[in-house]
Write a protein that holds these residues in place. Sequence first.
Motif, short mmCIF file in Angstrom:
data_model
loop_
_atom_site.label_atom_id
_atom_site.label_comp_id
_atom_site.label_asym_id
_atom_site.label_seq_id
_atom_site.Cartn_x
_atom_site.Cartn_y
_atom_site.Cartn_z
N ASP A 189 -4.54 13.37 0.13
CA ASP A 189 -3.43 12.44 0.39
C ASP A 189 -3.80 11.03 -0.05
O ASP A 189 -3.01 10.36 -0.73
CB ASP A 189 -3.09 12.46 1.88
CG ASP A 189 -1.96 11.49 2.21
OD1 ASP A 189 -0.89 11.61 1.59
OD2 ASP A 189 -2.15 10.63 3.08
N TYR A 190 -5.00 10.58 0.32
CA TYR A 190 -5.47 9.26 -0.09
C TYR A 190 -5.54 9.15 -1.61
O TYR A 190 -5.14 8.15 -2.20
CB TYR A 190 -6.86 8.97 0.49
CG TYR A 190 -6.88 8.65 1.97
CD1 TYR A 190 -5.73 8.25 2.64
CD2 TYR A 190 -8.06 8.72 2.69
CE1 TYR A 190 -5.75 7.95 3.99
CE2 TYR A 190 -8.10 8.43 4.04
CZ TYR A 190 -6.95 8.04 4.69
OH TYR A 190 -7.00 7.75 6.01
N THR A 192 -10.58 6.00 -2.44
CA THR A 192 -10.56 7.15 -1.52
C THR A 192 -11.88 7.25 -0.77
O THR A 192 -11.90 7.53 0.43
CB THR A 192 -10.30 8.45 -2.30
OG1 THR A 192 -9.07 8.33 -3.02
CG2 THR A 192 -10.20 9.65 -1.36
N TYR A 244 0.83 -1.21 0.00
CA TYR A 244 0.00 0.00 0.00
C TYR A 244 0.86 1.25 0.00
O TYR A 244 0.57 2.23 -0.69
CB TYR A 244 -0.92 -0.02 1.21
CG TYR A 244 -1.82 1.20 1.31
CD1 TYR A 244 -2.71 1.51 0.29
CD2 TYR A 244 -1.78 2.04 2.43
CE1 TYR A 244 -3.54 2.62 0.37
CE2 TYR A 244 -2.60 3.14 2.51
CZ TYR A 244 -3.48 3.42 1.49
OH TYR A 244 -4.29 4.53 1.57
N ASN A 245 1.96 1.22 0.75
CA ASN A 245 2.87 2.36 0.80
C ASN A 245 3.58 2.60 -0.53
O ASN A 245 4.07 3.69 -0.79
CB ASN A 245 3.91 2.18 1.91
CG ASN A 245 3.28 2.31 3.30
OD1 ASN A 245 2.25 2.96 3.46
ND2 ASN A 245 3.89 1.69 4.29
N GLN A 246 3.61 1.56 -1.37
CA GLN A 246 4.18 1.71 -2.71
C GLN A 246 3.16 2.23 -3.70
O GLN A 246 3.41 2.25 -4.90
CB GLN A 246 4.73 0.35 -3.18
CG GLN A 246 5.92 -0.15 -2.38
CD GLN A 246 6.36 -1.54 -2.85
OE1 GLN A 246 6.44 -1.81 -4.04
NE2 GLN A 246 6.65 -2.41 -1.89
N GLN A 247 2.01 2.65 -3.17
CA GLN A 247 0.93 3.27 -3.96
C GLN A 247 0.34 2.33 -5.00
O GLN A 247 -0.09 2.75 -6.07
CB GLN A 247 1.43 4.56 -4.62
CG GLN A 247 1.92 5.60 -3.63
CD GLN A 247 2.30 6.91 -4.28
OE1 GLN A 247 2.13 7.08 -5.48
NE2 GLN A 247 2.81 7.84 -3.51
N ASP A 266 -3.96 10.92 -3.92
CA ASP A 266 -2.63 10.95 -4.54
C ASP A 266 -1.94 9.59 -4.47
O ASP A 266 -1.18 9.21 -5.36
CB ASP A 266 -1.74 12.01 -3.87
CG ASP A 266 -2.16 13.43 -4.24
OD1 ASP A 266 -2.85 13.59 -5.26
OD2 ASP A 266 -1.84 14.36 -3.49
N ARG A 267 -2.25 8.86 -3.41
CA ARG A 267 -1.61 7.56 -3.23
C ARG A 267 -2.30 6.47 -4.04
O ARG A 267 -1.66 5.60 -4.62
CB ARG A 267 -1.60 7.19 -1.75
CG ARG A 267 -0.68 8.07 -0.93
CD ARG A 267 -0.91 7.89 0.56
NE ARG A 267 -0.54 6.57 1.02
CZ ARG A 267 -0.67 6.16 2.28
NH1 ARG A 267 -1.16 6.99 3.18
NH2 ARG A 267 -0.32 4.95 2.64
N SER A 268 -3.62 6.50 -4.10
CA SER A 268 -4.36 5.43 -4.76
C SER A 268 -4.74 5.75 -6.21
O SER A 268 -4.95 4.84 -7.00
CB SER A 268 -5.65 5.14 -3.99
OG SER A 268 -6.54 6.25 -4.06
#
Length: 314
Positions: free
Chosen positions: A87-88, A98, A36-39, A90-92
């Motif tokens: 933020d959510y 989101t 998840y942290n690696q998007q 941008d990551r997903s």
Amino acid sequence: MIYQSNCSGNEFEYDINKSKVVEFGPIWHERLESEYNQQKSIKEIAEILGANRSTIKKYLLLIEQEKNTVMRPYFKGSLEWITQLYDYYDRSKSVYETSILLKTSKKVVTRYIEERIIYESVILPTLRESAAATESEPEKLEPKTKLLKLLKNNPDLSRLGIRKAMGSKMISSLLREEGEWMNHILPPADHPFKSPYWEDEDLKLASVLTQVCESVYKTPPNKQIRRYTILNQLSVRDKARLLNHADKLPRSLELLEKSLESLEDYQIRVIPQTVQLYRKHYGNATVPMLLGTHKYKNCSQRVRICIEEYIAKN
């Protein structure tokens, strides 16, 4: 990991393929957070970890809640909530994911993403400034002073933008208590239509409607194409204009009426799929079988001939 499987009847053997995971292990959870942290998307993570997407969403939500335990609860529209939304996203890169993580609707997330430039350039800085002022000053900034400061720093801000920056509750309160003063300092009311000429609006809407109708008929639904089949494909704004101001939009209204599918045309259009369905479930499809259905009961002679010709040829 802990698994569970049930035996049927008095049998003591179980099918390993029907076992289910009761509890995922610590390595699985570490891998989940790492991916998840690696998007990576929820779909990608689900494939890597061998779980369905709903399970992945559930545990990701728990991770986010654990991270923000101290800061919660966030109220919808607050500085922290909006910041977290971006933020959510941008990551997903997914409106759906989101909305899951924020426990809100896709429509809400989409609206904030579409208006991101306004929020990041005007509204978020204003909310941060207000929060900083509240923390540094013993008394809360007076609403009228806050409004005047906002207008001074953002002279081009619309009434809708002002309401978002100040908050609906504060603006509504000021309008009740200081209505005359508010109308004097606020910019002109936002209007739903940019063009003052209905003829121009009619031409624009007719163009949009033409594209929508072409799209609907290119991939037609199983049901008859009626008024709302087409209207529901329009934006909320265009649909409202056509419903509420049809008399001012004659071209668009005429185009809509011409694009509606007659009952005969619909019955003829679905003959192939109806025949295919009967052959799949009953092994055969005859003219009496189709004419006995609710769809073709009391159909016209034209439709009956089309059914006979199709079955004879296919």
